[in-house]
Design an enzyme around this catalytic site. Sequence first.
Site, PDB file in Angstrom:
ATOM      1  N   GLU A 210       0.872  -1.172   0.000  1.00  0.00           N
ATOM      2  CA  GLU A 210       0.000   0.000   0.000  1.00  0.00           C
ATOM      3  C   GLU A 210       0.912   1.226   0.000  1.00  0.00           C
ATOM      4  OE1 GLU A 210      -3.149  -0.009  -0.406  1.00  0.00           O
ATOM      5  OE2 GLU A 210      -3.491  -2.156  -0.202  1.00  0.00           O
ATOM      6  N   CYS A 244      -1.954   9.403   2.491  1.00  0.00           N
ATOM      7  CA  CYS A 244      -1.493   8.810   1.231  1.00  0.00           C
ATOM      8  C   CYS A 244      -2.441   9.078   0.074  1.00  0.00           C
ATOM      9  CB  CYS A 244      -1.267   7.313   1.395  1.00  0.00           C
ATOM     10  SG  CYS A 244      -2.735   6.387   1.890  1.00  0.00           S
TER      11      CYS A 244
END
Length: 489
Positions: A210, A244
Amino acid sequence: MSREQLAVQRARKAFLTGRSKVLENRIRQLKNLQRFLVERQKEISEAIKKDLNKSEVGTQMYETLGLEGEISLAIKKLKEWAAPRSVEKNLLTLSDTVYIQPEPLGVVLIIGAWNYPWAVTIQPLIGAIAAGNAAVVKPSEVCVHTAKVMEELLPGYIDKELYPVVTGGVPETQELLRQRFDHIFYTGNSTVGRLIMEAAAKHLTPVTLELGGKSPCYIDKNCDISIACRRVTWGKYTNCGQTCIAPDYILCEPSIQDQVIEEVKKSIKDFYTANPKTCPDYGRIINQRHFKRIMAMTEDSTVALGGENDESDCYIAPTVLRDVKPEAKVMQEEIFGPLLPIVPVGGLDEAIDFINQGEKPLALYVFTPDNKVIKRMIDETSSGGLLANDCLVHYSVSSLPFGGVGNSGMGCYHGKFSFDQLSHLRGCLIKQLKMEGVNSMRYPPHTPKKLGWARFFILKNPDLGWMGRMAVLAVLVVVAAAVLQNYIL
């Protein structure tokens, strides 16, 4: 034997007892984890306040509330997720039992990130527990206080042999990566992601990465710019830009750039007051190294709004940069901070071209009232996720897979996707020692006539209901007798 090696060895030994596979035990561990989040909310919030200056309410909203929801979903759906999954059959297997059986992978390594240290570390753990695995949890050493709370308190709630917490920095992480795992789940940047993948390759260990990237945000001149900018402001400056999937930069036509800046300015004041430094809901940069990295990005761009900073407090005000060039420093890497560059483009075509020239992002945002514009963004770009007319909220939808593509990551999780990501989906076919005549077509000697029968059974896949399957089964019995008579007798 190192501390890390010992933790992995114990987790493997505990997994081999089989107790992590028992559904009732999985549910018990998940309930204990949920109880931990509720009973230890004060310690969790105090630690994050020291690490990232998040408020207690902010911590619950962006860290633990989603985790509680994920756990509740897993508890509710676990029996369904773990049950055998029936699949379609072909004509050759109509009388057989054919299904997918999810099974645990084994021992999973979870390496968390510092920006949302609970959300991105515990969420994979929920999936690992639900899928029946053991898991070694490695919180980010950058969030010192949070890592300490995780190490000291979590083992008091969940099985400390199955789910050990290992703290430390780069040497400890490297030592963990020397061990053999059945899956590695990493959240962080692409540079470290490559190192994780390299270490995993030595043991042929699958990975979920991720990562992140520069998530674009296109604002159409025909949309409600006030509402669009309010939502972009929230998405960008939440957690001081250290998200993110935060919108990394804005693409818009030059004619609306001044209005965008003005609307962002209004929203910043609404959210964080005229002085964000004193606002309890505005965070801080994690450390001085990242502070200096972010400030260096502003050197060759024009500050239109904000720019105030205090290195001793790791404070950078919500900042907007105008007329940013593609070659500017701020456009060369993921910002991961409270800088919002505006890159003027001539319209949708130019925006799509600009997006496609870069690496595939983790998220892509488009603000427009025109469904045709949204469809073009979907059809002509690629990203981990796409969100129209809002920011971040797709992360909260458990029925959507969350993950990257290309440079922004591989694999996905959330809800059932976490369970499947950390399971082996084992294909099973149970046949009886009957109807051997049908099988003669596959046995030597091979003939054109046998090939003809094989083509019929393999290539003909009609959509049959229950009655149809019974009828075909009856025909198969007759065919089996005929084949037996032709080829065997």
